[in-house]
Design a protein around this motif. Structure first.
Motif, PDB file in Angstrom:
ATOM      1  N   MET A 402       0.787  -1.317   0.082  1.00  0.00           N
ATOM      2  CA  MET A 402       0.007  -0.066  -0.022  1.00  0.00           C
ATOM      3  C   MET A 402       0.873   1.255  -0.021  1.00  0.00           C
ATOM      4  O   MET A 402       0.605   2.266  -0.753  1.00  0.00           O
ATOM      5  N   SER A 403       1.971   1.294   0.935  1.00  0.00           N
ATOM      6  CA  SER A 403       2.887   2.548   1.059  1.00  0.00           C
ATOM      7  C   SER A 403       3.238   2.745  -0.240  1.00  0.00           C
ATOM      8  O   SER A 403       3.541   3.943  -0.698  1.00  0.00           O
ATOM      9  N   ALA A 404       4.265   1.848  -0.786  1.00  0.00           N
ATOM     10  CA  ALA A 404       4.797   1.931  -2.147  1.00  0.00           C
ATOM     11  C   ALA A 404       4.012   2.433  -3.117  1.00  0.00           C
ATOM     12  O   ALA A 404       4.293   3.477  -3.845  1.00  0.00           O
ATOM     13  N   THR A 405       2.758   1.935  -3.246  1.00  0.00           N
ATOM     14  CA  THR A 405       1.775   2.499  -4.252  1.00  0.00           C
ATOM     15  C   THR A 405       1.319   3.867  -4.151  1.00  0.00           C
ATOM     16  O   THR A 405       1.537   4.605  -5.025  1.00  0.00           O
ATOM     17  N   VAL A 406       0.791   4.143  -3.045  1.00  0.00           N
ATOM     18  CA  VAL A 406       0.427   5.506  -2.743  1.00  0.00           C
ATOM     19  C   VAL A 406       1.709   6.428  -2.730  1.00  0.00           C
ATOM     20  O   VAL A 406       1.614   7.443  -3.391  1.00  0.00           O
ATOM     21  N   GLY A 407       2.672   6.168  -2.243  1.00  0.00           N
ATOM     22  CA  GLY A 407       4.126   7.232  -2.278  1.00  0.00           C
ATOM     23  C   GLY A 407       4.312   7.185  -3.904  1.00  0.00           C
ATOM     24  O   GLY A 407       4.705   8.395  -4.158  1.00  0.00           O
ATOM     25  N   GLY A 408       4.231   6.375  -4.612  1.00  0.00           N
ATOM     26  CA  GLY A 408       4.597   6.484  -6.001  1.00  0.00           C
ATOM     27  C   GLY A 408       3.600   7.221  -6.761  1.00  0.00           C
ATOM     28  O   GLY A 408       4.098   8.011  -7.689  1.00  0.00           O
ATOM     29  N   MET A 409       2.448   7.198  -6.447  1.00  0.00           N
ATOM     30  CA  MET A 409       1.377   7.975  -7.307  1.00  0.00           C
ATOM     31  C   MET A 409       1.320   9.365  -6.760  1.00  0.00           C
ATOM     32  O   MET A 409       0.812  10.263  -7.611  1.00  0.00           O
ATOM     33  N   MET A 410       1.402   9.653  -5.447  1.00  0.00           N
ATOM     34  CA  MET A 410       1.361  10.783  -4.822  1.00  0.00           C
ATOM     35  C   MET A 410       1.890  12.020  -5.632  1.00  0.00           C
ATOM     36  O   MET A 410       1.224  13.073  -5.783  1.00  0.00           O
ATOM     37  N   PRO A 411       3.166  11.797  -5.944  1.00  0.00           N
ATOM     38  CA  PRO A 411       3.609  13.111  -6.635  1.00  0.00           C
ATOM     39  C   PRO A 411       3.108  13.527  -7.839  1.00  0.00           C
ATOM     40  O   PRO A 411       3.013  14.562  -8.332  1.00  0.00           O
ATOM     41  N   ILE A 412       2.769  12.484  -8.774  1.00  0.00           N
ATOM     42  CA  ILE A 412       2.175  12.531  -9.877  1.00  0.00           C
ATOM     43  C   ILE A 412       0.746  13.156  -9.893  1.00  0.00           C
ATOM     44  O   ILE A 412       0.442  14.099 -10.591  1.00  0.00           O
ATOM     45  N   VAL A 413       0.112  12.657  -8.994  1.00  0.00           N
ATOM     46  CA  VAL A 413      -1.291  13.259  -8.634  1.00  0.00           C
ATOM     47  C   VAL A 413      -0.927  14.975  -8.399  1.00  0.00           C
ATOM     48  O   VAL A 413      -1.762  15.775  -8.768  1.00  0.00           O
ATOM     49  N   ALA A 414       0.018  15.077  -7.423  1.00  0.00           N
ATOM     50  CA  ALA A 414       0.125  16.394  -7.217  1.00  0.00           C
ATOM     51  C   ALA A 414       0.558  17.357  -8.436  1.00  0.00           C
ATOM     52  O   ALA A 414       0.127  18.529  -8.430  1.00  0.00           O
ATOM     53  N   LYS A 415       1.267  16.641  -9.274  1.00  0.00           N
ATOM     54  CA  LYS A 415       1.807  17.521 -10.334  1.00  0.00           C
ATOM     55  C   LYS A 415       0.517  17.915 -11.201  1.00  0.00           C
ATOM     56  O   LYS A 415       0.422  18.844 -11.778  1.00  0.00           O
ATOM     57  N   GLY A 416      -0.208  16.855 -11.351  1.00  0.00           N
ATOM     58  CA  GLY A 416      -1.560  17.033 -12.170  1.00  0.00           C
ATOM     59  C   GLY A 416      -2.366  18.008 -11.698  1.00  0.00           C
ATOM     60  O   GLY A 416      -2.951  18.617 -12.334  1.00  0.00           O
ATOM     61  N   LEU A 417      -2.364  18.196 -10.252  1.00  0.00           N
ATOM     62  CA  LEU A 417      -3.213  19.236  -9.746  1.00  0.00           C
ATOM     63  C   LEU A 417      -2.740  20.623  -9.713  1.00  0.00           C
ATOM     64  O   LEU A 417      -3.088  21.673  -9.198  1.00  0.00           O
ATOM     65  N   GLY A 418      -1.412  20.701 -10.368  1.00  0.00           N
ATOM     66  CA  GLY A 418      -0.759  21.813 -10.422  1.00  0.00           C
ATOM     67  C   GLY A 418       0.034  22.310  -8.935  1.00  0.00           C
ATOM     68  O   GLY A 418       0.589  23.351  -9.032  1.00  0.00           O
ATOM     69  N   ALA A 419       0.233  21.366  -8.193  1.00  0.00           N
ATOM     70  CA  ALA A 419       0.786  21.577  -6.824  1.00  0.00           C
ATOM     71  C   ALA A 419       2.435  21.016  -7.032  1.00  0.00           C
ATOM     72  O   ALA A 419       2.772  20.119  -7.927  1.00  0.00           O
ATOM     73  N   ASP A 420       3.344  21.508  -6.322  1.00  0.00           N
ATOM     74  CA  ASP A 420       4.747  20.982  -6.264  1.00  0.00           C
ATOM     75  C   ASP A 420       4.686  19.608  -5.506  1.00  0.00           C
ATOM     76  O   ASP A 420       4.303  19.247  -4.322  1.00  0.00           O
ATOM     77  N   PRO A 421       5.050  18.521  -6.357  1.00  0.00           N
ATOM     78  CA  PRO A 421       5.373  17.392  -5.763  1.00  0.00           C
ATOM     79  C   PRO A 421       5.917  16.914  -4.498  1.00  0.00           C
ATOM     80  O   PRO A 421       5.549  16.170  -3.912  1.00  0.00           O
ATOM     81  N   ALA A 422       6.870  18.110  -4.274  1.00  0.00           N
ATOM     82  CA  ALA A 422       7.548  17.761  -3.008  1.00  0.00           C
ATOM     83  C   ALA A 422       6.855  18.069  -1.915  1.00  0.00           C
ATOM     84  O   ALA A 422       6.965  17.700  -0.782  1.00  0.00           O
ATOM     85  N   VAL A 423       5.607  19.074  -2.059  1.00  0.00           N
ATOM     86  CA  VAL A 423       4.820  19.309  -0.841  1.00  0.00           C
ATOM     87  C   VAL A 423       3.961  17.919  -0.423  1.00  0.00           C
ATOM     88  O   VAL A 423       3.667  17.931   0.807  1.00  0.00           O
ATOM     89  N   PHE A 424       3.741  17.156  -1.334  1.00  0.00           N
ATOM     90  CA  PHE A 424       2.818  16.121  -1.112  1.00  0.00           C
ATOM     91  C   PHE A 424       3.872  14.817  -0.863  1.00  0.00           C
ATOM     92  O   PHE A 424       3.316  13.449  -0.954  1.00  0.00           O
TER      93      PHE A 424
END
Length: 451
Positions: A402-424
């Motif tokens: 679960m953690s690896a999947t969420v951790g891998g997806m979160m930066p991409i989702v953040a970038k798609g929302l226009g946020a800095d991936p590092a923030v998420f």
């Protein structure tokens, strides 16, 4: 061992900038001795007041070089400590892109005053850079570029370079244009220098690598640097030459972006200037917001523990493994997030790759979880019995996946929302994985132990 020159200067010039007037000449001579990098380090370690004194004691050439080497935020802090004459002199000597970086850090009224103090030609070239959006490569390029036309001869091009070289950012990579400023190719000073004077420049040019002035600065710098070029042209939407990006400016962009990502992954904002010269309240402000946000988000973990209070009461031994499971989940998620954030920055991963990344990280997580789960199962079984071993092994397997999947997806989702991936990245992922991991843990425990 005797004191170095810099150590002597640090001792003589107090932190409040006070010196004995009679020693000014002596200090000025001392400041001419060390390498320029040591003087820059002295300024970076000093308060704004002492740094301003050091700059005034330096010779004009060295003071300009030191001021130019500082970060824009640090330069802005020194503006208030320097006299108007010093400020105007330093500002006029900066390259247009460095001027714009400094202007972005200053109050509007001070920025306007500095711009009005420039000579008209310098104000015009600075205005070109200011006209592009923040975060674009046009904001970081130099508009001071040689105008080498394809219909020139080598002799004419070299004569043009001799005439204008002092005002140019670089003369080693030379864009070649037509009379409408449309980019046709690039050549180099080496090619011109080794060719016959009568040869047409058009015969020496190569296909250009270039960027659009509206392109994202960080993305452009990251794909440019691996090409090992000294510089590249920057064009507008009509492919007309508007400036040039040098390798040192690209390195500064990437370094700044990496510093920002590193700071945010550690749950604070970047200081953007040397630590010892950063005002104390600014250091506090860089951390307090994140601490408050993470403290609030940690309440989610508390709520999970409260929900499963009865389960913990029925099998107190389960509480012993909570640090292990939350730590493993958070670390697994952070590893995946850091890897994918880096891949996004380098262009190895794009927003449309989210499903592929999720599937890849799921398999990585399952593999890691299998290895850790077997070890956890054997250790818990040996000490606390088979049922607890099954709970711990199964939880480690699922938490890692679960953690690896969420951790891998979160930066991409953040970038798609226009946020800095590092923030998420690390802070939020750790909190999320802690809470979710505990839910998985207690549900497995209730199922296996029948409580």
């Amino acid at each position: 061992m005797g004191e170095s020159t810099i150590e002597v200067l640090e001792r003589i010039i107090r932190s409040d900038g006070e010196i004995e007037p009679a020693r000014a000449a002596e200090l000025s001579e001392l400041l001419d001795e060390p390498p320029i990098k040591d003087v820059v380090a002295l300024v970076e370690r000093s308060t704004a007041t002492r740094a301003a004194v050091v700059l005034r004691l330096l010779s004009r050439r060295r003071s300009i070089a030191v001021f130019d080497a500082l970060d824009a935020v640090h330069q802005a802090d020194l503006i208030g400590a320097l006299g108007n004459a010093d400020v105007y002199g330093f500002f006029a000597e900066l390259d247009p892109d460095d001027r714009v970086s400094l202007l972005d850090e200053l109050p509007a009224e001070i920025a306007d005053r500095l711009l009005r103090a420039l000579e008209r030609t310098e104000r015009d070239v600075t205005g070109v850079v200011l006209g592009y959006p923040k975060g674009s490569i046009g904001r970081r390029m130099s508009p001071e570029v040689a105008l080498i036309y394809a219909d020139m001869t080598v002799g004419q091009a070299l004569a043009e370079l001799r005439r204008t070289a002092d005002g140019l950012e670089t003369i080693y990579t030379l864009p070649v244009i037509d009379r409408d400023r449309s980019l046709l190719g690039v050549t180099s000073l080496r090619d011109l220098f080794t060719a016959e004077a009568s040869v047409a420049v058009a015969e020496l040019m190569d296909k250009p690598t270039f960027a659009n002035a509206h392109d994202d600065a960080e993305e452009t710098a990251r794909w440019f640097l691996p090409l090992d070029l000294l510089a590249m042209p920057v064009v507008d939407d009509s492919r007309r030459l508007v400036g040039i990006l040098t390798v040192d400016d690209a390195q500064d962009i990437v370094e700044s972006a990496d510093d920002e990502d590193t700071a945010r992954s550690g749950a604070h904002e970047p200081l953007q200037q040397p630590y010892l010269s950063t005002p104390l309240l600014k250091v506090v402000r860089s951390r307090i917001v994140w601490l408050l946000v993470l403290a609030v988000s940690a309440l989610l973990t508390v709520q999970v523990l409260d929900t499963f209070e009865d389960t913990l009461a029925a099998a107190v031994v389960l509480s012993l493994f909570i640090p292990l499971l939350t730590g493993t989940g958070g670390n697994t998620g952070n590893q995946a997030a850091t890897t994918v954030t880096r891949a996004l920055a380098l262009g190895d991963v794009r927003k449309r790759d989210v499903a592929q990344v999720a599937w890849r990280e799921l398999r990585v997580g399952l593999t890691l979880g299998s290895l850790l789960g077997v070890l956890g199962f054997l250790g818990a079984w040996a000490v606390y019995g088979l049922p607890i071993g099954i709970v711990i092994g199964s939880t480690l397997l699922l938490v890692c996946a679960m953690s690896a999947t969420v951790g891998g997806m979160m930066p991409i989702v953040a970038k798609g929302l226009g946020a800095d991936p590092a923030v998420f990245s690390n802070p939020f992922i750790s909190t999320f994985c802690d809470a979710t991991g505990l839910i998985i843990y207690f549900l497995i425990a209730k199922s296996v132990l029948g409580i």
